[in-house]
Design a protein around this motif. Structure first.
Motif, PDB file in Angstrom:
ATOM      1  N   HIS A 172      -7.185   3.718  -5.555  1.00 15.60           N
ATOM      2  CA  HIS A 172      -7.560   2.915  -4.381  1.00 15.60           C
ATOM      3  C   HIS A 172      -7.054   1.485  -4.511  1.00 15.60           C
ATOM      4  O   HIS A 172      -6.615   0.881  -3.526  1.00 15.60           O
ATOM      5  N   CYS A 173      -7.088   0.948  -5.705  1.00 19.98           N
ATOM      6  CA  CYS A 173      -6.586  -0.405  -5.945  1.00 19.98           C
ATOM      7  C   CYS A 173      -5.087  -0.483  -5.658  1.00 19.98           C
ATOM      8  O   CYS A 173      -4.622  -1.410  -4.982  1.00 19.98           O
ATOM      9  N   LEU A 174      -4.321   0.479  -6.162  1.00 10.51           N
ATOM     10  CA  LEU A 174      -2.880   0.491  -5.926  1.00 10.51           C
ATOM     11  C   LEU A 174      -2.567   0.684  -4.442  1.00 10.51           C
ATOM     12  O   LEU A 174      -1.665   0.029  -3.893  1.00 10.51           O
ATOM     13  N   THR A 175      -3.310   1.553  -3.790  1.00 10.37           N
ATOM     14  CA  THR A 175      -3.083   1.775  -2.361  1.00 10.37           C
ATOM     15  C   THR A 175      -3.352   0.516  -1.551  1.00 10.37           C
ATOM     16  O   THR A 175      -2.571   0.151  -0.656  1.00 10.37           O
ATOM     17  N   CYS A 176      -4.438  -0.163  -1.855  1.00  7.67           N
ATOM     18  CA  CYS A 176      -4.754  -1.401  -1.133  1.00  7.67           C
ATOM     19  C   CYS A 176      -3.683  -2.461  -1.376  1.00  7.67           C
ATOM     20  O   CYS A 176      -3.302  -3.193  -0.445  1.00  7.67           O
ATOM     21  N   GLY A 177      -3.179  -2.562  -2.597  1.00  8.60           N
ATOM     22  CA  GLY A 177      -2.132  -3.534  -2.884  1.00  8.60           C
ATOM     23  C   GLY A 177      -0.847  -3.241  -2.134  1.00  8.60           C
ATOM     24  O   GLY A 177      -0.213  -4.148  -1.571  1.00  8.60           O
ATOM     25  N   TYR A 332     -10.782  -5.285  -9.515  1.00 11.32           N
ATOM     26  CA  TYR A 332      -9.913  -4.443  -8.689  1.00 11.32           C
ATOM     27  C   TYR A 332      -9.277  -5.206  -7.521  1.00 11.32           C
ATOM     28  O   TYR A 332      -8.079  -5.069  -7.277  1.00 11.32           O
ATOM     29  N   PRO A 333     -10.020  -6.011  -6.773  1.00 16.30           N
ATOM     30  CA  PRO A 333      -9.344  -6.828  -5.749  1.00 16.30           C
ATOM     31  C   PRO A 333      -8.326  -7.796  -6.333  1.00 16.30           C
ATOM     32  O   PRO A 333      -7.252  -8.004  -5.741  1.00 16.30           O
ATOM     33  N   ALA A 336      -5.186  -5.818  -7.044  1.00 19.83           N
ATOM     34  CA  ALA A 336      -4.487  -5.482  -5.801  1.00 19.83           C
ATOM     35  C   ALA A 336      -3.770  -6.701  -5.227  1.00 19.83           C
ATOM     36  O   ALA A 336      -2.633  -6.598  -4.741  1.00 19.83           O
ATOM     37  N   ALA A 340       0.231  -7.125  -4.566  1.00 18.79           N
ATOM     38  CA  ALA A 340       0.746  -7.474  -3.242  1.00 18.79           C
ATOM     39  C   ALA A 340       1.587  -8.747  -3.299  1.00 18.79           C
ATOM     40  O   ALA A 340       2.673  -8.818  -2.700  1.00 18.79           O
TER      41      ALA A 340
END
Length: 472
Positions: A172-177, A332-333, A336, A340
Motif C-alpha cells: 500500500h505504501c508503494l502504491t500510494c507513492g 509509511y507516509p 511514500a 514520490a
C-alpha cells in the motif's frame, strides 16, 4: 524450433510494419508541405527532397540530429517520438510479439532499417553510427517495455510475486507513492499546457507579425504551423520550467524567465513569436512559483488523511497508545512521500534533458532549459510540500497527545485535592461517636417503635366521657 522461427519472423515483420506506417505517413505530410510552400513561394521544386527529408526526420524523432549548410537541428520533436513509441507498442500488442525471440528479432530489424535510412539522407548527421544505433535501440526498448508491461498475464505474475514477498502495508505504501508521483506530474503537465495556451492567446499577434516579416502566404502559414506541433511537447516542457521560475533560453540570443523576457537577433521562426513577456506583478509571480509546493502539500494531506490513502487518525493513536503502531503509521507516509519526490525529480530531469537541443553551432548551440536548475525548481518545492504535509500529521498527533496529557493532569490534580469518599464517611462516623460519648442525646427510636400515624390511631376518641385533655 518452428515456434521460435515464427517468433523471429513476427518480430521482423513488426519492425518493418512500424517503420513503413510511420515513414509513409510522415512522408505524405512532408510532401504536402513542400508542395504548398514551393507553389506559394516559388523557386525550385521542393517535393524532390521529400524522401531524404523524411528519412532525416525519422532519425531526428529518435534523437539523431542533422546539419545542413545553414542550420544544425538536434531538438528532438517529442510529439513525433511519442507517436512512434505508441505505434510500436500498438503493433506489439496486436501481433502478440511479446516473447523474447520476437522482441529481439524486432530490435534487429529496427536497427537494420535505421542503418539504411542513415545511408539515404542528403544531410550530415551529428551522431556516429554507434551512437545512432544506441539511440534507436533505446527508443525500441522503451516501446517494448511499455508493451510488455501492458500484458495482463505478466502483470498478474508480477502482482503475485509482490504479494508473496511484501506485506500489505508495504504494498500500500508503494502504491500510494507511485500514484502520488503520477498525479503530481499530471498536474504539472496540465499547468504547462495551460501556460502554452495562455502564450498563444496573448502573443498570437507577434507570431502573425513574424509570418508577415517572412512573407509567407496563407497555405504556408497553416501547414508550417501544423508541422510545428511536433515540437509542442518541447514547448510545454519549457513552459513548465518558465512557470516554476527556472526559465529557458534560445542559445545566447534570448532568455525568458518570470523576471526577464529579452531577445535580440532571433531567427525568423514563427513559433518564437509566442515566447512570453516577463510577469510584472510580484504577487502573481510568487503565486506561480508556489504552484508545486501548494500542489504537493494538498495532495500529501489527502494521501495521509483520506480513507483511500493512509487514513491517519491522531485520536485513534491516543486511544490505542501502541508505540509500534504509532511509529508505523507515521513511517509509511514518509516513505511514500520520499518515493514520490524522488520519482518526480528523476522524471523531470529526464524530460528536461530530452527537450533540449541546438539550432546552430555558435550562439544557438544550446536551446532549451538548464536541466539542473529546472529540476530544482520542480523537485525542491515538491519535496518541501510533501514534508510539510507529513509534518502537519506529526504536529496534529503531538497536539492531540498534548491535549490528552493536559486533561489527564488536570483530572489527577482535582482528585488529589478532593478528599476520598471513604475518608469522608469515616470522619462522619467518628464525629457521631464522639458526640454520643459527651452526653449529647440523639432522637433514635427503638426498633419496635411504630410510626406516628399508628400512634395517633391508638389515641382516637371513644364514646366514653372524656375530660378533653389527652395524655402525652
Amino acid at each position: 524450433m518452428i515456434d521460435t522461427l515464427k517468433q523471429w519472423g513476427r518480430g521482423l515483420l513488426l519492425s518493418i510494419l512500424a517503420m513503413a506506417i510511420f515513414a509513409i505517413s510522415l512522408g505524405c505530410c512532408i510532401a504536402l508541405i513542400l508542395l504548398v510552400v514551393s507553389m506559394e513561394e516559388g523557386g525550385d521544386n521542393l517535393s524532390a527532397h521529400t524522401v531524404p527529408l523524411t528519412q532525416a526526420v525519422v532519425l531526428l524523432s529518435q534523437g539523431i540530429g542533422f546539419t545542413t549548410s545553414s542550420i544544425t537541428l538536434t531538438i528532438m520533436p517529442l510529439g513525433l517520438t511519442m507517436l512512434l513509441i505508441a505505434l510500436i507498442v500498438s503493433l506489439i500488442k496486436r501481433m502478440r510479439a511479446t516473447s523474447p525471440h520476437a522482441l529481439a528479432a524486432g530490435l534487429v530489424g529496427w536497427l537494420a532499417i535505421n542503418t539504411m535510412f542513415r545511408q539515404g539522407v542528403e544531410v550530415g548527421l551529428t551522431d556516429g553510427l554507434g551512437v545512432s544505433l544506441l539511440k534507436c535501440a533505446g527508443l525500441y526498448a522503451v516501446a517494448a517495455v511499455c508493451a510488455v508491461c501492458a500484458n495482463a498475464q505478466l502483470r498478474h505474475g508480477v502482482a503475485k510475486l509482490i504479494r508473496d514477498h511484501l506485506s500489505a502495508s508495504v504494498r500500500h505504501c508503494l502504491t500510494c507513492g507511485l500514484i502520488l508521483a503520477a498525479v503530481l506530474l499530471g498536474v504539472y503537465a496540465l499547468c504547462a499546457i495551460g501556460t502554452v495556451v495562455s502564450w498563444v492567446w496573448m502573443n498570437h499577434d507577434a507570431m502573425a507579425a513574424v509570418f508577415d516579416m517572412a512573407g509567407m502566404q496563407t497555405g504556408s502559414r497553416v501547414l508550417t504551423t501544423i508541422a510545428s506541433l511536433i515540437w509542442l511537447p518541447n514547448l510545454c516542457v519549457w513552459a513548465c520550467s518558465w512557470l516554476f521560475g527556472a526559465g529557458f533560453a534560445i542559445g545566447e540570443l534570448g532568455s525568458f524567465t518570470l523576471w526577464i523576457g529579452q531577445s535580440s537577433g532571433l531567427p525568423a521562426v514563427p513559433i518564437f513569436g509566442l515566447f512570453p513577456n516577463p510577469v510584472e506583478n510580484d504577487i502573481l509571480r510568487t503565486a506561480l512559483m508556489m504552484i508545486p509546493l501548494a500542489t504537493a502539500l494538498i495532495l500529501g494531506l489527502l494521501v495521509v488523511f483520506l480513507p483511500s490513502g493512509f487514513a491517519y487518525r491522531p485520536m485513534r493513536m491516543m486511544h490505542e497508545r501502541t508505540d509500534k503502531r504509532m511509529v508505523l503509521d507515521l513511517v509509511y507516509p514518509a516513505a511514500a512521500f520520499c518515493l514520490a519526490g524522488a520519482l518526480v525529480a528523476v522524471c523531470s530531469a529526464a524530460v528536461f534533458a530530452l527537450s533540449n537541443g541546438s539550432l546552430g553551432e555558435h550562439r544557438l548551440a544550446h536551446v532549451g532549459v538548464d536541466v539542473v536548475q529546472s529540476t530544482q525548481s520542480v523537485g525542491r518545492p515538491t519535496a518541501i510540500g510533501l514534508f510539510a504535509a507529513w509534518l502537519t500529521a506529526l504536529v496534529a498527533t503531538a497536539a492531540f497527545f498534548g491535549i490528552g496529557w493536559i486533561s489527564r493532569r488536570v483530572s489527577q490534580t482535582r482528585d488529589t485535592h478532593r478528599p476520598p469518599r471513604a475518608a469522608a464517611v469515616a470522619r462522619t462516623a467518628s464525629g457521631t461517636t464522639d458526640a454520643n460519648a459527651s452526653g449529647q442525646s440523639t432522637d433514635l427510636q427503638p426498633s419496635d417503635s411504630q410510626p406516628k400515624e399508628e400512634q395517633d390511631d391508638k389515641h382516637e376518641p371513644t364514646d366514653s366521657p372524656s375530660t378533653g385533655i389527652g395524655l402525652p
